[in-house]
Design a protein around this motif. Structure first.
Motif, short mmCIF file in Angstrom:
data_model
loop_
_atom_site.label_atom_id
_atom_site.label_comp_id
_atom_site.label_asym_id
_atom_site.label_seq_id
_atom_site.Cartn_x
_atom_site.Cartn_y
_atom_site.Cartn_z
N GLU A 62 0.83 -1.21 0.00
CA GLU A 62 0.00 0.00 0.00
C GLU A 62 0.87 1.26 0.00
O GLU A 62 0.52 2.26 -0.63
CB GLU A 62 -0.93 -0.02 1.22
N TYR A 63 2.02 1.19 0.70
CA TYR A 63 2.96 2.32 0.70
C TYR A 63 3.46 2.57 -0.71
O TYR A 63 3.49 3.72 -1.18
CB TYR A 63 4.13 2.01 1.64
N LYS A 64 3.86 1.50 -1.40
CA LYS A 64 4.38 1.63 -2.76
C LYS A 64 3.31 2.14 -3.72
O LYS A 64 3.59 2.96 -4.60
CB LYS A 64 4.90 0.27 -3.25
N GLU A 65 2.07 1.68 -3.55
CA GLU A 65 0.96 2.15 -4.40
C GLU A 65 0.74 3.64 -4.20
O GLU A 65 0.51 4.38 -5.16
CB GLU A 65 -0.31 1.38 -4.05
N MET A 66 0.81 4.10 -2.95
CA MET A 66 0.63 5.52 -2.65
C MET A 66 1.74 6.35 -3.30
O MET A 66 1.47 7.38 -3.94
CB MET A 66 0.66 5.75 -1.13
N MET A 67 3.00 5.91 -3.17
CA MET A 67 4.12 6.64 -3.74
C MET A 67 4.05 6.67 -5.26
O MET A 67 4.36 7.70 -5.89
CB MET A 67 5.45 6.01 -3.28
N GLU A 68 3.62 5.59 -5.87
CA GLU A 68 3.48 5.55 -7.33
C GLU A 68 2.34 6.46 -7.78
O GLU A 68 2.43 7.11 -8.84
CB GLU A 68 3.23 4.12 -7.79
N HIS A 69 1.27 6.52 -7.00
CA HIS A 69 0.14 7.38 -7.34
C HIS A 69 0.57 8.84 -7.41
O HIS A 69 0.15 9.58 -8.31
CB HIS A 69 -0.98 7.23 -6.31
N PHE A 70 1.43 9.24 -6.48
CA PHE A 70 1.90 10.64 -6.44
C PHE A 70 3.25 10.81 -7.16
O PHE A 70 3.88 11.86 -7.02
CB PHE A 70 2.00 11.12 -5.00
N ASP A 71 3.65 9.77 -7.89
CA ASP A 71 4.88 9.80 -8.68
C ASP A 71 6.10 10.13 -7.81
O ASP A 71 7.01 10.83 -8.24
CB ASP A 71 4.76 10.84 -9.81
N HIS A 72 6.07 9.63 -6.57
CA HIS A 72 7.17 9.83 -5.62
C HIS A 72 7.46 11.32 -5.40
O HIS A 72 8.60 11.74 -5.26
CB HIS A 72 8.44 9.11 -6.09
N LYS A 73 6.38 12.11 -5.37
CA LYS A 73 6.49 13.56 -5.17
C LYS A 73 5.55 13.99 -4.05
O LYS A 73 4.63 13.26 -3.67
CB LYS A 73 6.13 14.31 -6.45
N CYS A 74 5.77 15.20 -3.57
CA CYS A 74 4.89 15.79 -2.55
C CYS A 74 3.50 15.96 -3.16
O CYS A 74 3.35 16.48 -4.26
CB CYS A 74 5.45 17.13 -2.10
N ALA A 75 2.48 15.54 -2.43
CA ALA A 75 1.10 15.61 -2.93
C ALA A 75 0.61 17.05 -3.09
O ALA A 75 -0.36 17.30 -3.82
CB ALA A 75 0.17 14.85 -1.99
N GLY B 128 -8.47 8.97 12.96
CA GLY B 128 -7.71 8.79 11.72
C GLY B 128 -6.92 7.50 11.68
O GLY B 128 -7.28 6.55 11.01
N GLY B 129 -5.82 7.46 12.41
CA GLY B 129 -4.99 6.27 12.44
C GLY B 129 -4.05 6.17 11.24
O GLY B 129 -3.98 7.06 10.41
N THR B 130 -3.35 5.04 11.19
CA THR B 130 -2.40 4.79 10.10
C THR B 130 -2.98 3.77 9.13
O THR B 130 -2.99 2.58 9.39
CB THR B 130 -1.05 4.27 10.67
N HIS B 131 -3.47 4.28 8.00
CA HIS B 131 -4.01 3.43 6.93
C HIS B 131 -4.00 4.26 5.65
O HIS B 131 -3.83 5.47 5.67
CB HIS B 131 -5.42 2.93 7.27
N SER B 132 -4.16 3.60 4.52
CA SER B 132 -4.05 4.27 3.22
C SER B 132 -4.96 5.49 3.09
O SER B 132 -4.59 6.47 2.45
CB SER B 132 -4.38 3.27 2.10
N GLY B 133 -6.14 5.44 3.69
CA GLY B 133 -7.09 6.54 3.56
C GLY B 133 -6.78 7.75 4.41
O GLY B 133 -7.56 8.70 4.44
N ASN B 134 -5.62 7.73 5.10
CA ASN B 134 -5.28 8.89 5.93
C ASN B 134 -3.82 9.31 5.75
O ASN B 134 -3.30 10.06 6.56
CB ASN B 134 -5.53 8.56 7.42
N LEU B 135 -3.20 8.84 4.67
CA LEU B 135 -1.77 9.09 4.49
C LEU B 135 -1.43 9.66 3.12
O LEU B 135 -2.08 9.33 2.13
CB LEU B 135 -0.98 7.79 4.70
N ALA B 136 -0.40 10.49 3.09
CA ALA B 136 0.06 11.07 1.82
C ALA B 136 1.49 11.56 1.98
O ALA B 136 1.89 11.97 3.08
CB ALA B 136 -0.84 12.23 1.41
N PRO B 137 2.27 11.52 0.90
CA PRO B 137 3.65 12.03 0.98
C PRO B 137 3.67 13.55 0.87
O PRO B 137 3.06 14.12 -0.04
CB PRO B 137 4.33 11.38 -0.23
N LEU B 138 4.33 14.21 1.81
CA LEU B 138 4.44 15.67 1.78
C LEU B 138 5.90 16.08 1.96
O LEU B 138 6.67 15.41 2.65
CB LEU B 138 3.61 16.30 2.89
#
Length: 237
Positions: free
Chosen positions: A134-147, A168-178
């Motif tokens: 899920e971490y890798k999917e998130m990073m690929e979605h944002f092209d390894h850039k700040c959202a 909130g907690g720690t799960h895909s629906g509450n996380l983003a790279p900044l």
């Protein structure tokens, strides 16, 4: 008079102290000196077929004496002598350990990042279900850039709804790279209030981020926004 002997390998005459004993020999000594025998052994052990044979033997021995070896290793690590040795070794090889740790962290960044954020949520008694995939999917979605800014450097993982709210907690629906500066600016603020003071370009990226997170939570953008405000109005300690 010092006794000497000719080494059959290096053809040098050396004192008998440089030859190993061998009762089967007439003079009770090996034909080759100790150094030449070591070299022969190194050369022999370096052969692929011998390496495979040694590997097979070691595995068989370890499987047969597993409990014995584990107990021996446990006692060795628990001894004061070994602890003192480990302490001295780390002090004398500090830079080597730092380099090794940096390489390990770089190689295992996804797993370490996930573990770190999952443990934080667990410590606070919050929902924590996030995987490396899920971490890798998130990073690929944002092209390894700040959202928000699109910058690639100094990325951190932000909890959209801060854990300090008790939600909130720690799960895909509450996380983003900044980017670190953006993450520090947002900090523990309500993201919908925080974004009001940012540029139009950042607001546009923020709206895309909200849509992304709302979708992962199976909510509409409006429902997700209402939920975020509710979390800030009903903080848990």
């Amino acid at each position: 008079m010092v006794e000497t002997k000719l080494c059959t390998d290096c053809k040098q005459i050396k004192q008998i102290m440089f030859f190993s004993k061998n009762r089967t020999k007439k003079d009770g000594l090996e034909s080759q000196c100790k150094e030449c025998r070591k070299e022969r052994k190194r050369e022999y052990n370096s052969r692929p077929e011998v390496q495979e044979k040694i590997k097979s033997y070691r595995k068989k021995y370890q499987d047969t004496h597993k409990e014995k070896l584990q107990l021996k290793e446990k006692k060795r690590w628990a001894s004061e002598e070994h602890r003192a040795y480990q302490k001295r070794y780390r002090i004398n090889n500090r830079e080597r350990f730092r380099k090794s740790n940096r390489m390990y962290s770089k190689k295992n960044k996804p797993a370490l990042t996930v573990k770190f954020h999952v443990n934080i949520a667990k410590a606070k008694g919050l929902f924590s279900e996030w995987s490396v995939e899920e971490y890798k999917e998130m990073m690929e979605h944002f092209d390894h850039k700040c959202a928000i800014t699109g910058k690639k450097e100094n990325l951190e993982i932000d909890h959209f709804i801060p854990l300090s709210t008790g939600h909130g907690g720690t799960h895909s629906g509450n996380l983003a790279p900044l980017n670190a500066s953006i993450n520090q600016s947002k900090a523990f603020l309500n993201p919908f209030e925080w974004i009001k003071g940012r540029s139009d370009k950042e607001k546009e990226a923020f709206n895309k981020l909200v849509k992304y997170l709302a979708n992962l939570n199976n909510l509409t953008v409006f429902e997700f926004k209402v939920y975020v405000y509710w979390c800030f109005d009903n903080k848990k300690t």
